[in-house]
Design an enzyme around this catalytic site. Structure first.
Site, short mmCIF file in Angstrom:
data_model
loop_
_atom_site.label_atom_id
_atom_site.label_comp_id
_atom_site.label_asym_id
_atom_site.label_seq_id
_atom_site.Cartn_x
_atom_site.Cartn_y
_atom_site.Cartn_z
CE1 TYR A 56 -87.37 122.58 90.38
CE2 TYR A 56 -85.22 123.52 90.85
CZ TYR A 56 -86.07 122.85 89.99
OH TYR A 56 -85.63 122.45 88.75
CE LYS A 77 -87.09 119.10 89.60
NZ LYS A 77 -87.75 118.23 88.59
#
Length: 264
Positions: free
Chosen positions: A159, A163
């Site tokens: 994740y 990002k």
């Protein structure tokens, strides 16, 4: 007047992940500012409810069920928005997310899926929207990133890395399309959405708040306010930036710690 510069009267926007949480707050904020809003997400009942909120707030709304991992559905989202509103001025790439998982338990396929969902979908929708955005002055794309793009903690390699890539893609696209279209990103910290509030309760919530300088978790409206600013003429001299909306955190306040050895 200065406050008039945050208005979006006569403009049209797409918001992905608009059915709940941060995306829904962003969609409603655009309605309050006078925009027409295409509310996109996978669950039609949720975006239908969000669209009603947009209308009650003063905007126009369109419901477009859409899985952002499907390029054909993203094409349909842009096409239906143009058919309904006749223009496109703002895109908010909000849909995203990847469950926490220790690095040694993450497969290559899962890592690639995290990039496809958090980065690839935002790139594809931006690319599809750009020909229409370039038709109008003041067009803006806002990408919703995460504090985990620059903070560190165990369990967030897929994740957080995705990002971080989204952040730099934002900067690169801002450079390429300035001054015609502005690109910015918002990196929220822990926001008390419906999903987070299901398990961050009691002592866990108190721990997170104690680790946050502002002593509270964020609200979807905290993020929506920044996203509205970045979409509006008020930020006409702002592009290529990532704004940290996180209560002042400089370290992860995530209360659940993972041990990398558990994955062995």
């Amino acid at each position: 007047m200065l406050l008039d510069r945050v208005r979006l009267d006569g403009k049209a926007a797409i918001v992905t992940g608009a059915g709940r949480g941060i995306g829904r707050a962003i969609a409603v904020a655009r309605g309050e500012a006078g925009a027409s809003v295409a509310c996109a997400a996978r669950t039609e009942a949720e975006i239908a409810a969000a669209a009603e909120d947009v209308i009650r707030a003063g905007g126009r709304a369109l419901v477009v069920p859409c899985d952002v991992d499907d390029d054909a559905q993203l094409e349909r989202l842009v096409s239906e928005t143009m058919q309904a509103f006749g223009r496109l001025d703002v895109v908010v790439n909000n849909a995203g997310g990847t469950p926490p998982c220790l690095a040694l338990a993450v497969t290559r396929e899962e890592l690639e899926a995290a990039f496809r969902f958090n980065v690839g979908s935002a790139f594809t929708l931006s690319r599809l929207a750009l020909p229409h955005l370039l038709e109008h002055d003041g067009a803006s794309i806002v990408n919703i990133s995460s504090a985990m793009s620059h903070l560190v903690d165990s369990g967030f390699v897929a994740y957080g890395t995705a990002k971080a890539a989204l952040n730099h893609m934002t900067r690169l696209l801002a450079c390429e399309f300035a001054p015609r279209v502005r690109f910015n990103a918002v990196a929220p910290g822990a926001v008390l959405t419906e999903a987070l509030s299901l398990f961050v309760t009691g002592e866990l919530r108190e721990q997170m708040e104690a680790r946050t300088p502002m002593r509270r978790l964020g609200t979807p409206e905290d993020v929506a306010a920044m996203a509205l600013y970045l979409a509006s003429p008020a930020s006409s001299w702002v592009t290529g930036k990532v704004f940290e909306i996180d209560g002042g955190t400089v370290d992860s306040n995530w209360p659940i710690k993972f041990d990398a050895l558990d994955a062995l």
